[in-house]
Design an enzyme around this catalytic site. Structure first.
Site, PDB file in Angstrom:
ATOM      1  CE  LYS A 296     -14.682  25.779  11.931  1.00 55.59           C
ATOM      2  NZ  LYS A 296     -15.682  25.913  12.997  1.00 55.59           N
ATOM      3  NE  ARG A 370     -25.476  21.094  12.157  1.00 56.61           N
ATOM      4  CZ  ARG A 370     -25.830  21.932  13.134  1.00 56.61           C
ATOM      5  NH1 ARG A 370     -27.065  22.421  13.168  1.00 56.61           N
ATOM      6  NH2 ARG A 370     -24.982  22.261  14.075  1.00 56.61           N
TER       7      ARG A 370
END
Length: 522
Positions: A296, A370
């Site tokens: 990120k 996920r």
């Protein structure tokens, strides 16, 4: 780390005679010509303030108006009483326009109580003389006031080593004025509010804890210790158990960190077996998310300590469930990992064998939530569940689509509507979203059963991609809902209502409400 907690009790003494540091009343705004002929803009005292107004010889609203009070929702104006009542300070909290023929909405009361208790930090003892109806709406109104006061009194303990001269300690004790303090229904609402708010504050503490102090083993230990104390069944799978059990998604995400992953299972069994239904709660526990190899940007990355807000909410909700004892079986699953870049990190291009046996092609290591959730969901379905609620700070797409206060909900349509209704009841709004076939088609993989994100890295429908992926791991016989709290799980702005800066505890109260609903209605 546990922050100081405000205590709460009921009183039925005349508010003007209470020996407290501040007495709180409600005021409404008047927006048009009134029947009495009073000009627009005058304040209107809410019920509960009658004895306070009498002590001021009818000049209270005039004085508050001179101090700038408008009655706007959440506005707090303080006034020195100069001996007119026992308390040295009157705090008037705005409730907005007076509702026609009804008490203020519960969420209005909840936010008002939170705002005024937060504004009165530094006062050891505060009494609330807010409007509480005497009809069928009374329990909901009292619950809202109690929850708001307890949540608004929260302040994270923090890590400062020097005394802060300007820091005011949270209100220590709140008294809520009611017609009959010994009323069993009122006492039950206070007990419930203490259990629910206590769970929310525990969740906030976990989210606000520095990520170096709450890596997966430490987080698992903290949750397990609290759960055992609450009387829940506890099972913790370490990295060895996860490997032997085939939890490929959790292991893949966690393998880049020296702090190994965990899966915590919490079990609540109702007396007599309950109503026969089984509820599973699954929460994302990424204790810190760098993005892994797909790293990120540095800006704002420190807020990724909150990427375990879903697991914090599930763990805390289970603590409240243990205290409230609903007549339905509930099991919580908290997959935990730290997503770090290293020589052992999972990579774009990896194919991971999940707990369900399904093969997943990894295209973006920053779509890690996920991966661990899929294993948790598959385990929950294997153990047996009639309803499955999963919550996670899953996608930036949720914030883009619905903003920072409204969660996105995907899954079985009927269950999504129940989540929406629960959110409306608790002040934690959620909005159902679709799971389109074309989004699933975009996640077809050339080499595996499914790609982790869109195979062409197209971010269109980014929030929906997360829901579509998770659906692959829910068995057909289980009604399910995925609650994306990327926005509402963490508040980076100024305090507002009963939210302080940092972890919010969303959606703890929604999950508890859903469990109660299923216990009562199946």
């Amino acid at each position: 780390m546990t922050s100081p907690r405000t205590t709460l009790s009921l009183v039925d003494t005349d508010p003007a005679e209470l020996a407290v540091d501040a007495i709180v009343i409600g005021v409404h705004s008047q927006t048009g010509e009134q029947e009495s002929g009073a000009p627009a803009g005058n304040l209107l005292l809410a019920s509960g303030a009658e004895s306070i107004a009498a002590a001021f010889d009818g000049k209270l609203t005039e004085t508050l108006a001179l101090l700038g009070a408008t009655g706007g929702a959440g506005e707090v104006i303080k006034l020195a009483t100069l001996g007119t009542v026992t308390a040295p300070v009157v705090a008037a909290v705005g409730l907005g326009p007076e509702p026609t023929g009804a008490a203020p909405a519960p969420e209005t009361l909840r936010r008002a109580a939170g705002a005024v208790v937060r504004a009165l930090a530094g006062a050891p003892r505060v009494a609330l003389a807010l409007p509480l109806p005497d009809d069928a709406d009374a329990p909901a109104a009292l619950r809202a006031v109690a929850e708001g006061a307890l949540l608004g009194g929260y302040r994270f303990a923090g890590y400062k080593t020097k005394p802060q001269p300007t820091r005011r300690e949270p209100v220590g004790e709140v008294l809520v004025a009611v017609p009959d303090a010994a009323d069993a229904t009122a006492q039950a609402e206070v007990a419930r509010a203490q259990a629910v708010a206590g769970a929310v504050l525990t969740s906030r503490d976990w989210v606000n804890t520095a990520p170096n102090e709450l890596r997966p083993p430490a987080f698992a230990e903290a949750v397990a210790a609290a759960a055992r104390e609450a009387g829940l069944g506890v099972e913790v799978l370490d990295e060895t158990a996860l490997k032997s059990g085939g939890y490929g998604g959790i292991l893949a995400v966690g393998q880049g960190s020296e702090a190994p992953p965990r899966l915590v299972k919490l079990t609540y069994t109702p007396a007599g077996g309950g109503n026969g239904k089984r509820v599973a709660l699954v929460g994302k526990g990424i204790t810190f998310d760098t993005g892994g190899i797909s790293i990120k940007p540095a800006q704002g990355m420190w807020e990724m300590k909150s990427d375990m807000a879903g697991a914090a909410a599930v763990g805390a909700a289970m603590l409240a469930i243990a205290a409230l004892k609903p007549s339905v079986a509930v099991t919580g699953y908290l997959p935990m990992a730290e997503n770090m870049p290293s020589g052992t990190s999972y990579r774009p291009g990896d194919v991971i064998t999940m707990y369900s046996g399904k093969k997943v092609e990894v295209l973006n290591t920053d779509a890690e939530g996920r991966m661990i959730l899929a294993d948790g969901i598959a385990r929950a379905c294997e153990d047996g569940a009639d309803y499955l609620f999963e919550t996670s700070t899953l996608t930036g797409g949720q914030v883009i689509s619905l903003g920072k206060k409204i969660a996105g909900v995907m899954g079985t349509p009927e269950l999504c509507e129940r989540v929406k209704a629960a959110g409306e009841a608790t002040g934690e709004p959620a909005w159902p979203m679709p799971l389109p076939d074309d989004v699933r088609k975009g996640m077809d993989s050339d080499v595996a059963d499914i790609s982790q994100v869109n195979a062409g890295m197209d971010r269109a429908g980014h929030m929906l991609q997360g829901g579509v992926f998770l659906r692959e791991f829910v068995t057909e016989d289980v009604a399910w809902a995925h609650i994306d709290i990327a926005g509402p799980g963490y508040h980076s702005g100024e305090p507002t209502g009963y939210w302080t800066k940092g972890g919010t505890g969303v959606p703890v109260r929604t999950l508890i409400h859903l469990v109660d609903d299923i216990a009562a209605n199946g």
